[in-house]
Design a protein around this motif. Structure first.
Motif, short mmCIF file in Angstrom:
data_model
loop_
_atom_site.label_atom_id
_atom_site.label_comp_id
_atom_site.label_asym_id
_atom_site.label_seq_id
_atom_site.Cartn_x
_atom_site.Cartn_y
_atom_site.Cartn_z
N TRP A 26 0.83 -1.20 0.00
CA TRP A 26 0.00 0.00 0.00
C TRP A 26 0.86 1.26 0.00
O TRP A 26 0.52 2.25 -0.65
N ASP A 27 1.95 1.20 0.70
CA ASP A 27 2.88 2.33 0.72
C ASP A 27 3.43 2.58 -0.68
O ASP A 27 3.47 3.72 -1.16
N ALA A 28 3.81 1.50 -1.37
CA ALA A 28 4.36 1.63 -2.72
C ALA A 28 3.33 2.18 -3.70
O ALA A 28 3.68 2.92 -4.63
N LEU A 29 2.05 1.84 -3.48
CA LEU A 29 0.99 2.34 -4.35
C LEU A 29 0.56 3.75 -4.01
O LEU A 29 -0.21 4.36 -4.76
N GLY A 30 1.01 4.25 -2.89
CA GLY A 30 0.60 5.58 -2.46
C GLY A 30 -0.72 5.60 -1.74
O GLY A 30 -1.32 6.67 -1.56
N LEU A 31 -1.19 4.43 -1.31
CA LEU A 31 -2.46 4.37 -0.58
C LEU A 31 -2.30 4.94 0.82
O LEU A 31 -3.05 5.83 1.23
N VAL A 32 -1.37 4.37 1.56
CA VAL A 32 -1.11 4.82 2.93
C VAL A 32 0.41 4.80 3.16
O VAL A 32 1.02 3.75 3.06
N THR A 33 0.95 5.95 3.46
CA THR A 33 2.38 6.06 3.72
C THR A 33 2.60 6.54 5.15
O THR A 33 1.95 7.51 5.58
N PRO A 34 3.47 5.89 5.93
CA PRO A 34 3.74 6.38 7.29
C PRO A 34 4.20 7.83 7.23
O PRO A 34 5.13 8.17 6.50
N ILE A 53 -6.00 3.98 6.75
CA ILE A 53 -5.94 2.52 6.58
C ILE A 53 -7.32 1.90 6.69
O ILE A 53 -7.71 1.03 5.90
N HIS A 54 -8.08 2.35 7.67
CA HIS A 54 -9.44 1.81 7.84
C HIS A 54 -10.32 2.15 6.64
O HIS A 54 -11.17 1.33 6.24
N ARG A 55 -10.12 3.32 6.05
CA ARG A 55 -10.88 3.66 4.84
C ARG A 55 -10.50 2.73 3.69
O ARG A 55 -11.35 2.29 2.92
N VAL A 56 -9.20 2.43 3.58
CA VAL A 56 -8.75 1.48 2.55
C VAL A 56 -9.40 0.12 2.77
O VAL A 56 -9.86 -0.53 1.82
N ASP A 63 -14.76 -4.54 -2.53
CA ASP A 63 -14.20 -5.12 -3.75
C ASP A 63 -13.73 -4.06 -4.75
O ASP A 63 -13.65 -4.32 -5.94
N VAL A 64 -13.44 -2.87 -4.24
CA VAL A 64 -12.88 -1.83 -5.10
C VAL A 64 -11.41 -2.18 -5.36
O VAL A 64 -10.66 -2.44 -4.41
N PRO A 65 -10.97 -2.22 -6.63
CA PRO A 65 -9.56 -2.54 -6.91
C PRO A 65 -8.62 -1.56 -6.23
O PRO A 65 -8.92 -0.35 -6.11
N LEU A 66 -7.48 -2.05 -5.76
CA LEU A 66 -6.53 -1.19 -5.05
C LEU A 66 -6.12 0.01 -5.88
O LEU A 66 -5.93 1.12 -5.35
N THR A 67 -5.98 -0.20 -7.19
CA THR A 67 -5.54 0.91 -8.05
C THR A 67 -6.58 2.03 -8.12
O THR A 67 -6.25 3.15 -8.51
#
Length: 264
Positions: A26-34, A53-56, A63-67
């Motif tokens: 997730w960090d690499a995708l830019g979803l959640v970064t510390p 993170i909880h929103r993700v 079933d929403v794709p991570l991208t």
């Protein structure tokens, strides 16, 4: 371990029930970064990061794709709502597909157990007054453990009454040709008789793949089984014996000894 300014990746993974590898992804995708660091330089997650993170997790549960999640996290409300509406439509389509698959599976299970998905009344209406619905039960008790019964059930599971009627009409037309050939004194073993034998063998294709050896075994019932003998003799007296001879002669031409043929 927890830090006064946040939580390490391991602590977060344990807290929310996901793997460290997933958090790194997730960090690499830019979803959640510390977004914070400890005095020692380790990256840690803040309370705001945990909320993200909880929103993700919610979006992933939907079933929403991570991208597609990253844009949703920071999108204006109207844009995020439209995206969720589209996802809802995809989920509804998936639910419909799963329901259809469940129904198809139910039909296959029923077909494996009963062999034909027609009521006794429908069977007689389609197959004729000579038909005995108990024959299906007898066939199941005798053949249910064979590959041919499995093929029969699988091919029957999606078949409609109209399709059964078409198969019956085709069988009746072939029987009429067999009776005419018998009355015309077509001799077993001749090219014309062998062609009719092959068409007779092909008539079993809607049910299972029938070999020449299996066809010989079936033809024996035309002599030994009173029901089958009566059926063919009702069309033309003596047809059952002639058809047995025709099938045996054609099998012999294919290298099968009809006297020793088995269900293979």
């Amino acid at each position: 371990m927890p830090d006064h300014d946040g939580l390490t990746v391991g602590a977060v993974a344990s807290l929310v029930g996901i793997t460290i590898r997933a958090l790194h992804h997730w960090d690499a995708l830019g979803l959640v970064t510390p977004s914070a660091r400890t005095p020692g330089g380790y990256r840690v997650y803040t309370a705001a990061d945990l909320t993200r993170i909880h929103r993700v997790l919610i979006y992933r549960e939907l079933d929403v794709p991570l991208t597609e999640i990253a844009p949703l996290l920071d999108a204006p409300t109207a844009v995020a709502t439209e995206a969720l509406l589209q996802q809802r439509d995809r989920l509804r389509a998936r639910i419909t597909h799963l329901q259809q698959m469940t129904e198809a599976l139910d039909r296959l299970i029923e077909a494996r157990q009963s062999g034909i998905l027609l009521t006794p009344e429908e069977q007689v209406a389609i197959f004729g007054n000579h038909w005995k619905p108990d024959w299906v039960t007898e066939a199941h008790s005798r053949w249910s453990g064979t590959p041919q019964w499995t093929q029969y059930a699988e091919r029957s599971a999606t078949r409609t009454a109209t399709e059964w009627q078409q198969i019956t009409d085709s069988t009746n037309a072939l029987n009429a040709e067999l009776a005419a050939a018998f009355q015309a004194d077509i001799a077993p073993g001749t090219p014309e008789a062998n062609a009719l034998a092959e068409r007779h063998r092909g008539s079993f294709t809607p049910y299972f793949d029938c070999t020449h050896s299996m066809q010989v075994c079936i033809a024996r019932t035309y002599i030994d089984d009173p029901d089958f003998a009566t059926y063919y003799n009702t069309l033309t007296p003596g047809l059952n014996t002639w058809l047995h001879q025709v099938i045996s002669a054609n099998a012999r031409a294919q290298g099968i000894n009809p006297d020793t043929a088995t269900w293979t």
